[in-house]
Design a protein around this motif. Sequence first.
Motif, PDB file in Angstrom:
ATOM      1  N   ILE A  53      64.575   6.913 -25.388  1.00 50.79           N
ATOM      2  CA  ILE A  53      64.823   8.170 -26.107  1.00 50.79           C
ATOM      3  C   ILE A  53      63.965   8.292 -27.371  1.00 50.79           C
ATOM      4  CG2 ILE A  53      66.737   7.176 -27.429  1.00 50.79           C
ATOM      5  CD1 ILE A  53      68.157   9.911 -27.103  1.00 50.79           C
ATOM      6  N   ASP A  54      63.583   9.528 -27.666  1.00 53.68           N
ATOM      7  CA  ASP A  54      62.830   9.853 -28.876  1.00 53.68           C
ATOM      8  C   ASP A  54      63.467  11.086 -29.527  1.00 53.68           C
ATOM      9  OD1 ASP A  54      60.768  10.056 -30.806  1.00 53.68           O
ATOM     10  OD2 ASP A  54      59.766  11.552 -29.554  1.00 53.68           O
ATOM     11  N   ASP A 101      56.329   3.031 -27.697  1.00 53.69           N
ATOM     12  CA  ASP A 101      56.737   3.877 -28.819  1.00 53.69           C
ATOM     13  C   ASP A 101      57.978   3.264 -29.463  1.00 53.69           C
ATOM     14  OD1 ASP A 101      57.207   5.834 -30.640  1.00 53.69           O
ATOM     15  OD2 ASP A 101      57.650   7.417 -29.195  1.00 53.69           O
ATOM     16  N   LYS A 102      57.782   2.432 -30.446  1.00 56.26           N
ATOM     17  CA  LYS A 102      58.834   1.795 -31.251  1.00 56.26           C
ATOM     18  C   LYS A 102      59.671   0.804 -30.434  1.00 56.26           C
ATOM     19  CE  LYS A 102      60.185   5.918 -32.671  1.00 56.26           C
ATOM     20  NZ  LYS A 102      59.040   6.758 -32.362  1.00 56.26           N
ATOM     21  N   LEU A 103      60.590   1.319 -29.610  1.00 50.47           N
ATOM     22  CA  LEU A 103      61.547   0.412 -28.970  1.00 50.47           C
ATOM     23  C   LEU A 103      62.074   1.020 -27.682  1.00 50.47           C
ATOM     24  CD1 LEU A 103      63.499  -2.089 -29.129  1.00 50.47           C
ATOM     25  CD2 LEU A 103      65.061  -0.601 -30.399  1.00 50.47           C
ATOM     26  N   PHE A 104      62.046   0.250 -26.604  1.00 52.30           N
ATOM     27  CA  PHE A 104      62.687   0.627 -25.347  1.00 52.30           C
ATOM     28  C   PHE A 104      63.738  -0.448 -25.030  1.00 52.30           C
ATOM     29  CE2 PHE A 104      58.256   2.329 -23.989  1.00 52.30           C
ATOM     30  CZ  PHE A 104      58.430   3.471 -24.760  1.00 52.30           C
ATOM     31  N   ILE A 105      64.862  -0.030 -24.435  1.00 49.99           N
ATOM     32  CA  ILE A 105      65.941  -0.971 -24.097  1.00 49.99           C
ATOM     33  C   ILE A 105      66.370  -0.755 -22.655  1.00 49.99           C
ATOM     34  CG2 ILE A 105      68.284  -1.763 -24.638  1.00 49.99           C
ATOM     35  CD1 ILE A 105      67.906  -0.736 -27.475  1.00 49.99           C
ATOM     36  N   ASN A 106      66.464  -1.850 -21.912  1.00 51.26           N
ATOM     37  CA  ASN A 106      67.069  -1.803 -20.578  1.00 51.26           C
ATOM     38  C   ASN A 106      68.419  -2.511 -20.641  1.00 51.26           C
ATOM     39  OD1 ASN A 106      67.607  -3.612 -17.965  1.00 51.26           O
ATOM     40  ND2 ASN A 106      66.728  -1.671 -17.336  1.00 51.26           N
ATOM     41  N   THR A 107      69.441  -1.874 -20.090  1.00 51.75           N
ATOM     42  CA  THR A 107      70.736  -2.541 -19.947  1.00 51.75           C
ATOM     43  C   THR A 107      71.140  -2.542 -18.478  1.00 51.75           C
ATOM     44  OG1 THR A 107      71.825  -0.453 -20.508  1.00 51.75           O
ATOM     45  CG2 THR A 107      71.660  -2.100 -22.252  1.00 51.75           C
ATOM     46  N   THR A 108      71.599  -3.692 -18.016  1.00 49.92           N
ATOM     47  CA  THR A 108      72.122  -3.825 -16.662  1.00 49.92           C
ATOM     48  C   THR A 108      73.567  -4.278 -16.781  1.00 49.92           C
ATOM     49  OG1 THR A 108      69.947  -4.368 -15.770  1.00 49.92           O
ATOM     50  CG2 THR A 108      71.853  -5.057 -14.464  1.00 49.92           C
ATOM     51  N   GLY A 109      74.431  -3.684 -15.965  1.00 48.14           N
ATOM     52  CA  GLY A 109      75.851  -3.974 -16.108  1.00 48.14           C
ATOM     53  C   GLY A 109      76.508  -4.400 -14.815  1.00 48.14           C
ATOM     54  N   ILE A 110      77.549  -5.211 -14.967  1.00 46.60           N
ATOM     55  CA  ILE A 110      78.393  -5.624 -13.850  1.00 46.60           C
ATOM     56  C   ILE A 110      79.830  -5.235 -14.171  1.00 46.60           C
ATOM     57  CG2 ILE A 110      79.397  -7.635 -12.668  1.00 46.60           C
ATOM     58  CD1 ILE A 110      76.692  -8.983 -12.870  1.00 46.60           C
ATOM     59  N   GLY A 111      80.486  -4.662 -13.168  1.00 45.26           N
ATOM     60  CA  GLY A 111      81.900  -4.316 -13.320  1.00 45.26           C
ATOM     61  C   GLY A 111      82.650  -4.679 -12.049  1.00 45.26           C
ATOM     62  N   PHE A 112      83.960  -4.650 -12.134  1.00 48.86           N
ATOM     63  CA  PHE A 112      84.807  -5.001 -10.996  1.00 48.86           C
ATOM     64  C   PHE A 112      85.550  -3.752 -10.523  1.00 48.86           C
ATOM     65  CE2 PHE A 112      85.206  -9.382 -13.202  1.00 48.86           C
ATOM     66  CZ  PHE A 112      83.935  -9.723 -12.750  1.00 48.86           C
TER      67      PHE A 112
END
Length: 344
Positions: free
Chosen positions: A67-68, A146-157
């Motif tokens: 996001i920007d 561009d500054k900062l990128f973030i990847n999040t991966t999640g696990i749920g039940f």
Amino acid sequence: MERFPKLKRADHITLAHGGGGQASGELMKNVFLPAFKNPLLETLSDGALIDPPKRGKLAFSTDTFVIDPIFFPGGDIGSLSVHGTVNDLAVSGAIPKYLSAGFVIEEGFSIAELKKIVASMAEAAKNCGVSIVTGDTKVVPKGHADKLFINTTGIGFVPEGIDISAKNIIDGDIVILSGTIGDHGTAVLTRRKGLEFDTEIVSDSTPLNSLVEAMLKAEPNIRMMRDPTRGGLSASLCEIASISGKGIVIEEALIPVSVAVRSVCEILGLDPIHVANEGKLVAFVPSDSAENVLKAMKKVACGKEASIIGRVGGCPAGRVEMKTSFIGNRIIEPVIGDQLPRIC
């Protein structure tokens, strides 16, 4: 002997912070570990070891956030990266439990700003009831990101008996929207363009797992849920209509849009149904339990403005139609391309 030897203090990210050596260790010790503190992360293993559920299913989702601007009214890229993946798990019927976090940082990025974003992620994770248990950091030369990128991966039940899928939708099902649309996209756009209005528009970025939990308690047989992020409500409904092979009719007058968002959209020539959201969901519910689900949603803060906006059937298969405020029908189609790039 200290595990991570101290380096000369630096105020900005350098290529050394992504090199896997002493500087990387300092970044882990001073920025990530204090914020994300939990037993699984503190083992500093290459991967987190997680016990599988004894019953039900695993849910697994990933998303990357570019996001920007990275700070916007109502949030920042850190909290957004947590909410986004938590919400993808929640609308799959899962109870989110664990996240990974991958950072791509541009050389020269402020460490003070990185700490602020990491603190925001930690607070968001705490509020969602999830733990950030593993991660990765890469630094690229200035100008290569561009500054900062973030990847999040999640696990749920996913609890036993819960089956959220478009294939479950049948004619007569009721379509419920959890609140006003367009808040996130217009909030980011106004900040990006430096536009000022009498009332500041704030992003709706928020976790939806508590809302989903209340909905499934009221009706375990909810057919389908989706959080309408990029492409907005229109993209989500059109995709669900296509996958399910069902026609969907919604009513424009029943779709909640705040006065401020409607005004901005009129000025900029945008249609709110195409604008991104980051804290809303659309649900397809059996007709005989729709009122109970709606009642349960309104007891949760992020569902107070929930509304029935339409039903399945009444138009050709695979199509979405909207009864407009001018007593007519309009075929809804997703926008071609990206109306608002880098919105999440």
